[in-house]
Design an enzyme around this catalytic site. Structure first.
Site, short mmCIF file in Angstrom:
data_model
loop_
_atom_site.label_atom_id
_atom_site.label_comp_id
_atom_site.label_asym_id
_atom_site.label_seq_id
_atom_site.Cartn_x
_atom_site.Cartn_y
_atom_site.Cartn_z
N GLU A 57 36.49 38.27 40.66
CA GLU A 57 37.65 39.16 40.72
C GLU A 57 37.24 40.60 40.43
OE1 GLU A 57 42.26 38.76 39.34
OE2 GLU A 57 40.75 38.33 37.82
N CYS A 117 46.64 39.84 39.96
CA CYS A 117 45.93 38.57 40.16
C CYS A 117 46.21 37.96 41.52
CB CYS A 117 46.30 37.58 39.06
SG CYS A 117 45.82 38.11 37.41
#
Length: 484
Positions: free
Chosen positions: A386, A290
């Site tokens: 993402e 992340c």
């Protein structure tokens, strides 16, 4: 001839068990694309059993003096070191990760993090007692919250399990943890390690429990009446679902979700060093992090030079077999993730340019080449969402104002970095960047003493540090009369 699959099992109240209804799911090694084990597909009866075990163990574990909980965690850390090769093998098979990198980059920090929280167990202090009303003394008690339902992700299943159980247990909570359905092996091994330590030191077996299963298992855990807290590391969608489910009985929620870290590179930076460090931070663990350095914003005066250097570095970066010590990363975790990464590349707009990579590697497993994409605009899908793969995007900015605007112009807010020799500029951006972490002239280092967590759709709550420890405690005010 078919090779028999290894059977993984739940760990409930000190015993390894199959799912109550016997259901299982296959576990696939992403380096080969082939199943190597089966794991329970836990249902309501299994969740009930694990929660009952944790609930029964909680009063005993809660009431131990902190030094005793510290002793348990220190012994767990020692056992992690003693059984490191087993953990490395399990995690490599879980994720297809290079063995050498699991040994050097995951085992040492995990052991250190457990030992950090072992020390934190003895720091359950409150503010000093005092008289704030004549004739009365107030004191603050710090207490554990209770049973914690924890859901770990598939990108770092072993390390994220540590980030969850260590602060929770240190604070006096008991744990029911669910690994991802694609990566249960290392968490089941951790259960064996922790269970043996609890047995040796004479503590309740239900302090730590593992449930294998899918999203439905996780939903049942979060919605169960026993846990006082739900903690998840995962996607934004999963975090929203957990928050919604937990709201039904006002459970405390701890969320560490997605990221889209901006890497802001100014013209005065050392380009070769920045390229070297950013490539490692972008491609490590196949970009399945992340905080990965996958969204680079480069000042226009050095854009072409930077992109050329980064593309060259990508071409030199290797992905491959777990026993190849020259590779930086292994495969993507599963077939769905490979499909997702491919989809981003296939949907690139006409103005984008693939400078390196952009394709699957090999005929077996879920390997994807180190990729660089340039020519992108702020509202492009691959900039805004993402990817969670070894893909670094590059945009060109004109000045500091535009750099900050574009860096903050996404829904995630977990991590970021600034690359410049100008100290004042670095300080300005560290204030202006709306992210839980700002690195300066580096990207991705973490230490147990400092918090990890974001803002906006990256979630709330902190992992690691005293702040992460605090999240697993509650505050109680006690007032006593000084009068007869």
């Amino acid at each position: 001839m078919t090779t028999a699959l290894r059977r993984l099992r739940n760990y409930i109240d000190g015993e390894f068990r199959d799912a109550a209804d016997g259901r299982t799911t296959e576990v696939v090694n992403p380096a080969t694309g082939e199943a190597y084990a089966t794991a329970p597909l836990s249902g309501a009866a299994d969740v009930d059993a694990a929660m009952a075990a944790a609930e029964a163990a909680f009063p005993v574990w809660r009431d131990l003096i902190p030094a005793e909980r510290q002793k348990v965690l220190l012994k767990i850390a020692d056992r992690f070191e003693e059984r490191a090769e087993e953990l490395i093998a399990a995690e490599s098979e879980n994720c297809g990760k290079p063995i050498a990198l699991v040994r050097s980059e995951e085992i040492p920090p995990m052991v250190d993090q457990i030992r950090f929280f072992a020390g934190a167990a003895r720091m359950l202090e409150g503010r000093s007692a005092g008289e704030y009303m004549e004739g009365f003394t107030s004191i603050i008690r710090r207490e554990p919250v209770g049973v914690c339902a924890q859901v770990a992700p598939w990108n770092y299943p072993m390390m994220m399990a540590v980030w969850k159980f260590a602060p929770a247990m240190a604070a006096g909570n008991t744990v029911v943890i669910k690994p991802s359905d694609t990566t249960p092996a290392s968490t089941v091994l951790i259960a064996d390690i922790i269970g043996s330590v609890l047995d040796e030191l004479g503590h309740p077996r239900g302090v730590f429990n593992v449930l294998c299963g899918d999203r439905e298992t996780g939903r049942l855990m979060v919605e169960h009446e026993v846990p006082a807290m739900a903690s998840i590391t995962g996607s934004v969608r999963a975090g929203m679902q957990v928050a919604e489910s937990a709201s039904k009985d006002l459970k405390r929620v701890h969320l560490e979700l997605g990221g889209k870290a901006p890497v802001v590179v100014f013209e005065d930076t050392d380009i070769p060093k920045a390229v070297e460090d950013i490539a490692v931070a972008g491609y490590f663990n196949a970009g399945q992090d992340c905080t990965a350095a996958t969204r680079v914003l480069v000042q226009e005066s050095i854009h072409d030079e930077f992109v050329a250097a980064l593309a060259k570095k990508a071409a030199e970066t290797k992905t491959g077999a777990v026993d190849d010590e020259d590779v930086l990363y292994g495969p993507l975790n599963n077939a769905n993730q490979l499909k997702q990464v491919k989809g981003f590349i296939e949907r690139l707009p006409a103005h984008a340019k693939i400078e390196a990579g952009g394709e699957q590697v090999g005929e077996k497993g879920y390997f994807f080449a180190p990729t660089v994409v340039s020519g992108l605009k702020q509202d492009d899908e691959i900039v805004q969402h993402e990817v969670f793969g070894p893909v670094i995007t590059v945009q060109s900015f004109s000045d500091e104002k535009q750099a900050v605007e574009w860096a903050n112009g996404v829904e995630y807010a977990l991590a970021s970095s600034v690359w410049t020799k100008d100290h004042a500029r670095a300080m300005r951006l560290s204030k202006s960047l709306d992210f839980g972490c700002v690195w300066i002239n580096t990207h991705i280092p973490l230490v147990a003493e400092m918090p990890h967590g974001g803002f906006k759709k990256s979630g709330y709550g902190k992992d690691l540090s005293a702040y992460g420890f605090d999240d697993y405690t509650r505050i109680k005010h006690v007032m006593t009369s000084l009068n007869d």
